[in-house]
Design a protein around this motif. Structure first.
Motif, PDB file in Angstrom:
ATOM      1  N   ASN A 205       0.804  -1.226   0.000  1.00 49.11           N
ATOM      2  CA  ASN A 205       0.000   0.000   0.000  1.00 49.11           C
ATOM      3  C   ASN A 205       0.836   1.273   0.000  1.00 49.11           C
TER       4      ASN A 205
ATOM      5  N   VAL B 138       2.698   4.584  -1.648  1.00 49.15           N
ATOM      6  CA  VAL B 138       2.367   5.503  -2.731  1.00 49.15           C
ATOM      7  C   VAL B 138       3.465   5.436  -3.786  1.00 49.15           C
TER       8      VAL B 138
ATOM      9  N   SER C 239       0.737   9.235   4.609  1.00 55.76           N
ATOM     10  CA  SER C 239       0.352   8.293   3.557  1.00 55.76           C
ATOM     11  C   SER C 239      -0.912   7.544   3.965  1.00 55.76           C
TER      12      SER C 239
ATOM     13  N   ARG D  86      -3.699   7.631  -2.856  1.00 55.89           N
ATOM     14  CA  ARG D  86      -2.897   7.129  -3.971  1.00 55.89           C
ATOM     15  C   ARG D  86      -3.330   7.677  -5.318  1.00 55.89           C
TER      16      ARG D  86
END
Length: 372
Positions: free
Chosen positions: A135, A137, A307, A329
């Motif tokens: 997960n 970015v 994030s 994202r």
């Protein structure tokens, strides 16, 4: 628990035979299947005894998930927990974490070395960018963090001017710095040079020109180099995060070859090119201590940009009791209303897992933002 209980108690039959209950953490489990009325999560939400056997003297509960919001929504415990924490429990993570979690001396020393270098009159913006592991970015999203930071700076300035920011709550950000300039936007270091702008309220700043500083926590060396080039002396980092070999940073005043070595005793530099490799090493005592120090350093910030799906960022904004911005994202900068770490199972309850009436709250409604 094993380290806090007396030795003689650990030798008892009750302790040796204690049942263990596991509250799992899984980012998308609640999407794959609903939580049914027999699950431990449903018991925690709806039952007065949380589904625990009251005849058993000792039960060990294991979890890597912040699940106090579930107990706060339990109709049997809601009022008591509301009175237990200030402000109705909106800052429960901060209260508990600051009471229970204290950095060890080596970790605190690293924190202090960085904080001593950051101007006390600066509004500190924390950036947490996960570029490796699940997960993470992508590279193309890095400049969206800069754009989000620019928006945060403008919001802080707008607070002082007594007007609302021109930005919407969830505006799509610019893809790169060139596009930002084309649309009339500037980087934060240029915004902060406006001498006529008063000091943001509630920040570290004193009177006069507002100052902004940035702290970056990232697990990827090229990301750090990119932000050092973009933010220059306004950027602060914890050095010795990576390995002993270094790579050049894209700054005209800092050029090193792969075989060059910088002094290993330097923990801090605004334009650091110290001991870095592509990604951080987590499988060592020093690596763990560095990660903990970075979490606490992020928690010193006045504003935090993190994030998505990151428990690292969750800890920082929960500990600081700061409403975070999350860069998703797809490049959207979301400003959450809750300071608490995301509880990522509300989706499961919404899909039929709740066997009791539950009251809608900010934490529940914002759960979608935790997934974008």
């Amino acid at each position: 628990m094993n380290t806090t209980l007396p030795v003689e108690f650990r030798e008892t039959t009750e302790y040796k035979k204690k049942p263990e209950i596991w509250f799992p953490y899984c980012r998308n489990c609640a999407l794959r299947s609903a939580i049914d009325h027999t699950s431990q999560w449903s018991n925690l939400l709806c039952r007065e005894n949380f589904g625990l056997n009251s005849t058993i003297p000792l039960i060990q509960i294991l979890s890597t998930h912040w699940f106090l919001p579930v107990i706060q929504h339990n109709p049997y415990w809601r009022s008591e927990l509301c009175h237990m924490f200030p402000d109705g429990g909106k800052n429960a993570f901060e209260v508990l974490a600051k009471t229970l979690l204290k950095p060890a001396k080596p970790v605190q020393e690293r924190i202090d070395r960085v904080m001593d270098k950051i101007p006390k009159d600066a509004t500190l913006i924390g950036l947490q960018i996960r570029r490796t592991e699940n997960n993470a970015v992508g590279h193309e999203i890095e400049d969206f963090f800069l754009s989000c930071a620019d928006r945060v700076v403008r919001e802080e300035i707008a607070k002082v001017k007594g007007r609302r920011s021109q930005y919407g709550e969830d505006s799509k950000l610019f893809a790169n710095r060139d596009e930002m300039v084309q649309q009339g936007h500037t980087l934060a270091r240029q915004v902060s040079s406006h001498s006529e702008t008063p000091t943001p309220a509630g920040s570290r700043s004193g009177s006069g020109t507002p100052k902004f500083a940035y702290y970056l926590a990232t697990d990827y060396r090229p990301t750090r180099a990119h932000f050092q080039e973009a933010l220059g002396d306004q950027l602060y980092v914890l050095d010795n995060t990576f390995s002993e070999k270094i790579s050049p940073v894209s700054s005209p005043s800092n050029k090193y070859s792969e075989d060059d070595h910088a002094p290993l005793d330097m923990e801090f530099s605004p334009r650091s090119t110290l001991s870095q490799r592509e990604a951080v090493a987590r499988n060592s005592v020093q690596g763990v201590q560095t990660a903990v120090a970075e979490m606490f350093l992020l928690a010193q910030a006045d504003r935090i940009i993190s994030s998505p799906y990151s428990t690292f960022g969750y800890f920082a904004h929960g500990y600081a009791n700061v409403q975070p911005n999350i860069v998703t994202r797809n490049g959207t900068c979301i400003h959450r209303k809750s300071t608490q770490p995301c509880f990522q199972y509300w989706f499961g309850f919404a899909n039929g897992g709740a066997v009791c009436p539950i009251r809608a709250t900010i934490e529940m409604s914002e759960d979608y933002d935790c997934w974008l």
